[in-house]
Design an enzyme around this catalytic site. Structure first.
Site, mmCIF file in Angstrom:
data_model
loop_
_atom_site.group_PDB
_atom_site.id
_atom_site.type_symbol
_atom_site.label_atom_id
_atom_site.label_comp_id
_atom_site.label_asym_id
_atom_site.label_seq_id
_atom_site.Cartn_x
_atom_site.Cartn_y
_atom_site.Cartn_z
ATOM 1 N N LYS A 82 -61.700 -16.702 16.146
ATOM 2 C CA LYS A 82 -61.250 -17.846 15.570
ATOM 3 C C LYS A 82 -61.889 -18.419 14.385
ATOM 4 O O LYS A 82 -63.066 -18.326 14.337
ATOM 5 C CB LYS A 82 -61.096 -19.027 16.666
ATOM 6 C CG LYS A 82 -59.982 -20.183 16.531
ATOM 7 C CD LYS A 82 -60.040 -20.990 17.744
ATOM 8 C CE LYS A 82 -59.141 -22.070 17.498
ATOM 9 N NZ LYS A 82 -59.309 -22.982 18.929
ATOM 10 N N SER A 158 -55.054 -24.147 20.016
ATOM 11 C CA SER A 158 -55.232 -23.882 18.736
ATOM 12 C C SER A 158 -55.907 -22.637 18.549
ATOM 13 O O SER A 158 -56.001 -22.261 17.102
ATOM 14 C CB SER A 158 -56.380 -24.890 18.203
ATOM 15 O OG SER A 158 -57.559 -24.678 19.149
ATOM 16 N N SER A 182 -56.236 -24.855 24.376
ATOM 17 C CA SER A 182 -56.210 -23.972 23.086
ATOM 18 C C SER A 182 -56.469 -22.509 23.319
ATOM 19 O O SER A 182 -56.099 -21.674 22.348
ATOM 20 C CB SER A 182 -57.273 -24.704 22.226
ATOM 21 O OG SER A 182 -57.023 -26.037 21.830
#
Length: 474
Positions: A82, A158, A182
Site C-alpha cells: 500500500k 482503503s 480497510s
C-alpha cells in the site's frame, strides 16, 4: 502469457505453491516475477491498482534469489505494498501530490519481514488520499481503482489497490492496513481473503515524517495481508508476527494457543439496524458450513456496539482536528468531504471528554473479552450492504451514513483491537460476497482455522481475464 514449462499459469498459483516451486527449482524466481509482470501489463491499465510498478527492482531481487539459492517460506513470491507503507528507496506517496517525492529511507517493518522470508515487492498499490478521502480507492495522485468484477461498484478501501491486485493475479499477496475495515472491506468486495491482526501482533511504522501518530492511530491502525486463500494468509501471518525494536507495541505472543471451545456467535445484523438479504444469507451459509464441521453455532449480538462506534468517532476526530486545516488542503478536489462529514457527525471533544473516552475504550475491550470468553469466535458480515457505487460515502450525508453504518462491525472490532479474517463465500449476481470471523486477542490461529473451513466449500474464482466484466447493475 507466462506458462510454466509443465503447464499452468504461474500467477494463478497460490503463494504457497509459488514458493514451493521456487525452492524446489521447478521454476526460477525470475520466471515467477516475469509471469506477474506480464499479468500487470495486461490488467493494470484497466483496473489501476498498482501505482508504482517495480519491475527492474523486482527482477534484480529475483535474480539475486536465484543466484544465492532461493529459500524462505515465501521464496520468490511477488507482493504489493500500500502507498502508505514504506518500501526503501521508493516514494511513499500516501496518494498525495504533496508526498510524490517522499522517498522512504528503508523498508517498513512488515515489508522487511516479508522480504526476509523471500518475498519480492512488485509495486506500490493505490489507496484513498492519505487514507482520509473515503472508503473508495481514489487518490489525488493516481486516480480511481476499478473493481474487476464490476466497474459500477467500488473495490473498497482503503487497501483497495491490494485487494484488486491480488484478486486479478497481479500479486500473490498484498500488504495493506486496517483501522476500521480497510483490509477486510476490499478483500470482501474483491473476492479474496484478508487478515486484520490483533493490535500489537505485527510491528509497524506509520509515521509521516519524524513524528509518531497520536493515540488513536497508534491503537487502531494495524498492517495486514491479503491473499487469494486463507492458507496464504496464514503463511504471511507467521512471517509478519513477532517483536521488533522498531515498534515497542509488538509483543512476544505465540502464533497459536491452547484449544478453545468450537463455539461461534452468529451475528448477521450487528446492532439490529439492518442487513442486505444477500449479506445475511452469506452469514447463514457460513454458519451452516461451520455447524456441519462440528462447530456449535448460536445466534447472538455483539457487546457495546454503540459505545464503541461513538467513542471511536469522537477520539479520531478530536485527534484530526488540530491538523485538519492543513491536512484538508492535501486531499485534492473534494477529498476533504468524507472527513468533513465525519466531523459533523462525531465532532472533536474537549480534553475532559477525551480522557473519559479512553476509559470507554477499556470498557469496550473488557466487554468484548467477556463475550469472547463465552464465544471464542464471532461470525458476521464485513459490510452489511452490497458494494456501493464508487465514492458514495463522500457524495451526501445519506451516502456517508449508509457506508459508515454498513462497516460498523469492522469499526467496533478495530476499536476493540481484535483479530479478524475476511473470507469469501461465493459470487451472487456477479459480485463476490463474504463474511468475517472475529476472535479473542492474539488468537488469529482460531480465526484462520474457521476461515479455512468456510473457504473449503468455495470454488476460487478470478475476475474475467485482462479486462473487467461490464454489465448493467440490476
Amino acid at each position: 502469457m507466462q506458462l510454466h514449462r509443465n503447464g499452468g499459469v504461474m500467477w494463478e498459483w497460490t503463494a504457497a505453491e509459488q514458493a514451493a516451486a521456487v525452492r524446489s527449482g521447478r521454476v526460477t524466481a525470475v520466471e515467477l516475477v516475469e509471469s506477474h509482470l506480464e499479468r500487470i501489463a495486461a490488467v493494470n491499465p484497466v483496473v489501476n491498482a498498482i501505482t508504482q510498478p517495480l519491475a527492474e527492482r523486482a527482477l534484480a531481487e529475483a535474480a539475486r534469489a536465484d543466484r544465492d539459492g532461493a529459500r524462505g517460506p515465501l521464496a520468490g513470491v511477488p507482493f504489493t505494498v500500500k502507498e502508505s507503507i514504506a518500501i526503501g528507496g521508493v516514494p511513499t506517496t500516501h496518494g498525495a501530490v504533496r508526498f510524490e517525492d517522499f522517498v522512504a529511507p528503508r523498508d517498513a517493518p512488515p515489508v522487511a519481514r516479508l522480504r526476509a522470508a523471500g518475498a519480492i515487492p512488485i509495486g506500490h498499490s493505490n489507496m484513498p488520499t492519505l487514507t482520509l478521502a473515503g472508503m473508495h480507492t481514489r487518490s489525488e495522485l493516481f486516480g480511481d481503482t476499478v473493481n474487476p468484477w464490476d466497474p459500477a461498484v467500488t473495490p473498497g478501501g482503503s487497501s483497495g489497490g491490494d485487494g484488486v491486485a491480488v484478486a486479478t493475479g497481479m500479486a500473490a499477496l498484498g500488504l495493506g492496513n486496517d483501522s476500521g475495515g480497510s483490509v477486510r472491506i476490499p478483500a470482501s468486495f474483491c473476492g479474496v481473503a484478508g487478515l486484520k491482526p490483533t493490535s500489537g501482533r505485527f510491528p509497524a511504522d506509520h509515521r509521516i515524517g519524524p513524528d509518531d501518530p497520536p493515540l488513536g492511530a497508534q491503537l487502531f491502525v494495524v498492517d495486514g495481508p491479503l491473499a487469494r486463500t486463507v492458507g496464504d494468509l496464514r503463511s504471511a501471518f507467521e512471517v509478519l508476527a513477532g517483536t521488533s525494536p522498531r515498534d515497542p507495541r509488538a509483543v512476544p505472543v505465540p502464533l497459536t494457543g491452547p484449544p478453545v471451545p468450537r463455539r461461534v456467535a452468529v451475528v448477521a445484523d450487528p446492532g439490529g439496524t439492518g442487513v442486505d438479504p444477500v449479506v445475511g444469507a452469506a452469514v447463514e451459509d457460513a454458519a451452516a458450513v461451520l455447524s456441519d464441521a462440528g462447530y456449535e453455532v448460536v445466534e447472538a449480538d455483539v457487546p457495546a456496539l454503540d459505545q464503541a462506534l461513538s467513542a471511536y468517532g469522537h477520539m479520531l476526530m478530536t485527534e484530526f482536528a488540530p491538523s485538519w486545516p492543513v491536512v484538508r488542503t492535501l486531499l485534492g478536489a473534494e477529498g476533504d468531504r468524507y472527513i468533513g462529514m465525519s466531523m459533523a457527525k462525531a465532532g472533536p471533544v474537549d480534553v475532559t471528554e477525551y480522557l473519559r473516552l479512553t476509559g470507554v475504550l477499556l470498557g469496550v475491550r473488557r466487554a468484548w473479552a467477556e463475550f469472547l470468553d463465552r464465544f471464542p469466535l464471532v461470525l458476521g458480515p464485513v459490510f452489511t450492504a452490497r458494494p456501493p457505487e464508487p465514492g458514495l460515502e463522500s457524495r451526501s450525508r445519506e451516502g456517508h451514513d449508509l457506508v459508515t453504518g454498513a462497516m460498523r462491525l469492522c469499526t467496533a472490532t478495530s476499536f476493540a483491537g481484535l483479530p479478524a479474517v475476511a473470507v469469501p463465500t461465493g459470487v451472487v449476481d456477479g459480485l463476490p460476497v463474504g463474511v468475517q470471523l472475529i476472535g479473542r486477542a492474539y488468537r488469529e490461529d482460531v480465526c484462520l482455522d474457521a476461515a479455512e473451513v468456510v473457504q473449503r466449500v468455495v470454488t476460487p474464482r478470478t475476475p474475467a481475464g485482462s479486462r473487467p466484466p461490464r454489465r448493467c447493475r440490476p
